[in-house]
Design a protein around this motif. Structure first.
Motif, PDB file in Angstrom:
ATOM      1  N   PRO A 225       0.811  -1.212   0.000  1.00 31.27           N
ATOM      2  CA  PRO A 225       0.000   0.000   0.000  1.00 31.27           C
ATOM      3  C   PRO A 225       0.849   1.268   0.000  1.00 31.27           C
ATOM      4  O   PRO A 225       0.617   2.170  -0.783  1.00 31.27           O
ATOM      5  CB  PRO A 225      -0.829  -0.111   1.283  1.00 31.27           C
ATOM      6  N   ASN A 226       1.833   1.339   0.876  1.00 36.40           N
ATOM      7  CA  ASN A 226       2.670   2.535   0.977  1.00 36.40           C
ATOM      8  C   ASN A 226       4.043   2.159   1.516  1.00 36.40           C
ATOM      9  O   ASN A 226       4.187   1.205   2.281  1.00 36.40           O
ATOM     10  CB  ASN A 226       2.040   3.583   1.915  1.00 36.40           C
ATOM     11  N   LEU A 227       5.028   2.932   1.124  1.00 36.39           N
ATOM     12  CA  LEU A 227       6.397   2.733   1.612  1.00 36.39           C
ATOM     13  C   LEU A 227       6.880   4.050   2.205  1.00 36.39           C
ATOM     14  O   LEU A 227       6.873   5.086   1.529  1.00 36.39           O
ATOM     15  CB  LEU A 227       7.330   2.306   0.466  1.00 36.39           C
ATOM     16  N   LEU A 228       7.245   4.009   3.474  1.00 35.60           N
ATOM     17  CA  LEU A 228       7.726   5.205   4.172  1.00 35.60           C
ATOM     18  C   LEU A 228       9.249   5.154   4.260  1.00 35.60           C
ATOM     19  O   LEU A 228       9.821   4.186   4.771  1.00 35.60           O
ATOM     20  CB  LEU A 228       7.129   5.275   5.588  1.00 35.60           C
ATOM     21  N   ILE A 229       9.903   6.184   3.734  1.00 35.48           N
ATOM     22  CA  ILE A 229      11.362   6.293   3.789  1.00 35.48           C
ATOM     23  C   ILE A 229      11.715   7.476   4.679  1.00 35.48           C
ATOM     24  O   ILE A 229      11.293   8.606   4.428  1.00 35.48           O
ATOM     25  CB  ILE A 229      11.969   6.485   2.380  1.00 35.48           C
ATOM     26  N   LYS A 230      12.485   7.185   5.740  1.00 41.46           N
ATOM     27  CA  LYS A 230      12.847   8.214   6.715  1.00 41.46           C
ATOM     28  C   LYS A 230      14.356   8.479   6.655  1.00 41.46           C
ATOM     29  O   LYS A 230      15.155   7.568   6.461  1.00 41.46           O
ATOM     30  CB  LYS A 230      12.459   7.766   8.124  1.00 41.46           C
ATOM     31  N   TYR A 231      14.704   9.748   6.802  1.00 41.57           N
ATOM     32  CA  TYR A 231      16.102  10.175   6.867  1.00 41.57           C
ATOM     33  C   TYR A 231      16.352  10.837   8.214  1.00 41.57           C
ATOM     34  O   TYR A 231      15.480  11.548   8.752  1.00 41.57           O
ATOM     35  CB  TYR A 231      16.436  11.151   5.737  1.00 41.57           C
ATOM     36  N   ALA A 232      17.569  10.622   8.739  1.00 38.19           N
ATOM     37  CA  ALA A 232      17.918  11.215  10.038  1.00 38.19           C
ATOM     38  C   ALA A 232      18.018  12.723   9.939  1.00 38.19           C
ATOM     39  O   ALA A 232      17.674  13.452  10.874  1.00 38.19           O
ATOM     40  CB  ALA A 232      19.228  10.616  10.552  1.00 38.19           C
ATOM     41  N   GLY A 266      21.743   6.565   5.840  1.00 39.29           N
ATOM     42  CA  GLY A 266      20.862   7.241   6.793  1.00 39.29           C
ATOM     43  C   GLY A 266      19.389   7.050   6.521  1.00 39.29           C
ATOM     44  O   GLY A 266      18.559   7.520   7.296  1.00 39.29           O
ATOM     45  N   ALA A 267      19.021   6.367   5.441  1.00 39.30           N
ATOM     46  CA  ALA A 267      17.608   6.169   5.105  1.00 39.30           C
ATOM     47  C   ALA A 267      17.091   4.888   5.736  1.00 39.30           C
ATOM     48  O   ALA A 267      17.811   3.899   5.864  1.00 39.30           O
ATOM     49  CB  ALA A 267      17.442   6.108   3.592  1.00 39.30           C
ATOM     50  N   ASP A 268      15.846   4.932   6.138  1.00 40.87           N
ATOM     51  CA  ASP A 268      15.208   3.765   6.758  1.00 40.87           C
ATOM     52  C   ASP A 268      13.841   3.575   6.101  1.00 40.87           C
ATOM     53  O   ASP A 268      13.015   4.495   6.087  1.00 40.87           O
ATOM     54  CB  ASP A 268      15.050   3.993   8.259  1.00 40.87           C
ATOM     55  N   ALA A 269      13.589   2.374   5.529  1.00 39.94           N
ATOM     56  CA  ALA A 269      12.330   2.083   4.829  1.00 39.94           C
ATOM     57  C   ALA A 269      11.400   1.300   5.737  1.00 39.94           C
ATOM     58  O   ALA A 269      11.807   0.324   6.367  1.00 39.94           O
ATOM     59  CB  ALA A 269      12.603   1.308   3.550  1.00 39.94           C
ATOM     60  N   THR A 270      10.131   1.719   5.772  1.00 35.24           N
ATOM     61  CA  THR A 270       9.118   1.045   6.579  1.00 35.24           C
ATOM     62  C   THR A 270       7.855   0.890   5.747  1.00 35.24           C
ATOM     63  O   THR A 270       7.386   1.856   5.128  1.00 35.24           O
ATOM     64  CB  THR A 270       8.794   1.851   7.852  1.00 35.24           C
ATOM     65  N   VAL A 271       7.305  -0.334   5.705  1.00 33.26           N
ATOM     66  CA  VAL A 271       6.050  -0.580   4.995  1.00 33.26           C
ATOM     67  C   VAL A 271       4.891  -0.211   5.908  1.00 33.26           C
ATOM     68  O   VAL A 271       4.810  -0.687   7.044  1.00 33.26           O
ATOM     69  CB  VAL A 271       5.940  -2.047   4.558  1.00 33.26           C
ATOM     70  N   ILE A 272       3.998   0.651   5.418  1.00 34.43           N
ATOM     71  CA  ILE A 272       2.812   1.020   6.197  1.00 34.43           C
ATOM     72  C   ILE A 272       1.572   0.560   5.440  1.00 34.43           C
ATOM     73  O   ILE A 272       1.587   0.380   4.230  1.00 34.43           O
ATOM     74  CB  ILE A 272       2.747   2.536   6.457  1.00 34.43           C
TER      75      ILE A 272
END
Length: 395
Positions: A225-232, A266-272
């Motif tokens: 459904p969605n992919l969340l990519i976070k950077y520090a 520094g990127a972190d991927a999370t499936v939401i």
């Protein structure tokens, strides 16, 4: 009023002053009590549902497949025996190259999508003509009754293609006695118009279509459904847009599924969101499907959505239920409507014969007890017979 109907009965009269004055019964207002037409929005939606919804198409296909198998016969009102003669020729070959099955198939299709079927017995043409139901308007008038009462009487049908359709000719009026109007499911909001079985399941059809589009979108987005990519650290707006576009181009869509996702430092991927199994996609979809099939009076077994139970018994039971609750009432109703265009012998009625329909033939096992109808002359007897028993039956 006399002048008005004189004008209407002149099918090719062309323009007359009533068109400009607003005195004509045939106006463009759908709320007029003198005319009953199918709302174009409903007709367009029903046709779209037939071509875009697998469940609706399957239900209509099964209804047509059984309905068109019956043969027309005359039935004696006294002893119910069936017979045929040349008077049935108009129904057996309704148009050049057509058969009784083609006629019934067209009537059932129009009944499903528009709630109404119109078959015109064109004078002097020795053939029947199907009138598109969404282009046909029922015309009626008030009839006064002695004592102060009144009722509405159907006088005919106005056929006219929409203004934007080219090459279909102009409108004309068909008197009621020349046209078969079949509407087995009456519209409670009208005097003569029928209602499609699709009308009460409008929301369920829309919901089923929405779930299908959701599934397609789900697959287009890499089955997630969605992919969340976070950077520090904080990123500039332009950088965020470029990362999103790059990830979509490399990993989005079914064609990029299962590729290894590599991110910058520094990127972190999370499936939401959730998966199709987590949201019980099949269960949610099945609820809408069951309601659509219930409105169509079609058992799920007949469209392949339910498993058979032991040696095909589930199919036979479902087919008998389908025939008893759907087909027989509609055959009876269609015969009553079509009787207007054939010469029915006195003391008889137009009826249907299902003896050659393979789907309705009983498939019993040895030892089963069945009822058998036996004719002796014009007398009919019903006897119980045990299959496999070779003893003579005394009637």
């Amino acid at each position: 009023m006399t002048r008005l109907w004189d004008r209407l009965l002149q099918r090719d009269a062309g323009y007359w002053e009533g068109m400009a004055s607003g005195a004509a019964v045939l106006t463009t207002t759908y709320g007029s009590p003198d005319r009953e037409a199918i709302l174009p929005q409903l007709s367009a939606w029903a046709q779209q549902a037939n071509s875009g919804s697998a469940i609706v198409f399957a239900a209509i296909l099964v209804r047509i497949a059984l309905f068109c198998e019956a043969q027309f016969q005359f039935q004696a009102k006294d002893d119910k025996h069936l017979f045929g003669n040349t008077a049935l020729g108009k129904l057996e070959e309704p148009w050049p190259g057509g058969t009784a099955g083609d006629l019934l198939a067209r009537m059932q299709q129009d009944r499903c999508l528009a709630g109404n079927a119109y078959i015109w017995d064109a004078p002097g043409e020795d053939r029947l003509v199907r009138l598109r139901p969404d282009w046909t308007t029922i015309v009626s008038e008030l009839v006064d009754v002695a004592g102060g009462g009144y009722y509405r009487r159907k006088t005919g049908y106005w056929w006219e293609p929409p203004k934007g359709v080219l090459g279909q000719g102009r409108g004309f009026f068909v008197p009621a006695e020349e046209c078969v109007h079949w509407a087995p499911q009456p519209d409670p909001a009208a005097d003569f118009r029928g209602m499609s079985w699709l009308t009460p399941v409008y929301r369920d059809v829309i919901g089923d279509d929405g779930l299908t589009r959701y599934k397609i979108k789900y697959l287009e987005n890499n089955a997630s459904p969605n992919l969340l990519i976070k950077y520090a650290q904080k990123l500039a707006p332009g950088t965020v847009d470029r990362i999103r576009d790059r990830v979509t181009a490399r990993y989005g869509g079914v064609g990029n599924a299962f590729k290894t996702l590599i991110l910058d430092q520094g990127a972190d991927a999370t499936v939401i969101g959730n998966s199709l199994s987590q949201m019980d996609f099949s269960g949610v979809s099945a609820v809408g499907v069951e309601r659509i099939l219930a409105a169509a009076n079609v058992p799920g077994v007949l469209v392949g959505l339910e498993p058979l139970r032991g040696a095909g018994r589930g199919y036979q039971e479902s087919m008998q239920k389908f025939a008893n609750l759907f087909a027989r009432p509609e055959w009876r109703s269609a015969c009553g409507a079509l009787a207007a265009v054939v010469d029915v012998p006195a003391g008889n009625r137009l009826w249907y014969d299902t003896s050659d329909i393979a789907a309705l033939m009983d498939k019993h096992q040895p030892g089963d007890t069945v009822n058998v109808t036996v004719y002796r002359g014009r007398k009919k007897f019903t006897v119980k017979v045990t299959l496999g028993d070779t003893r003579e039956v005394n009637t």
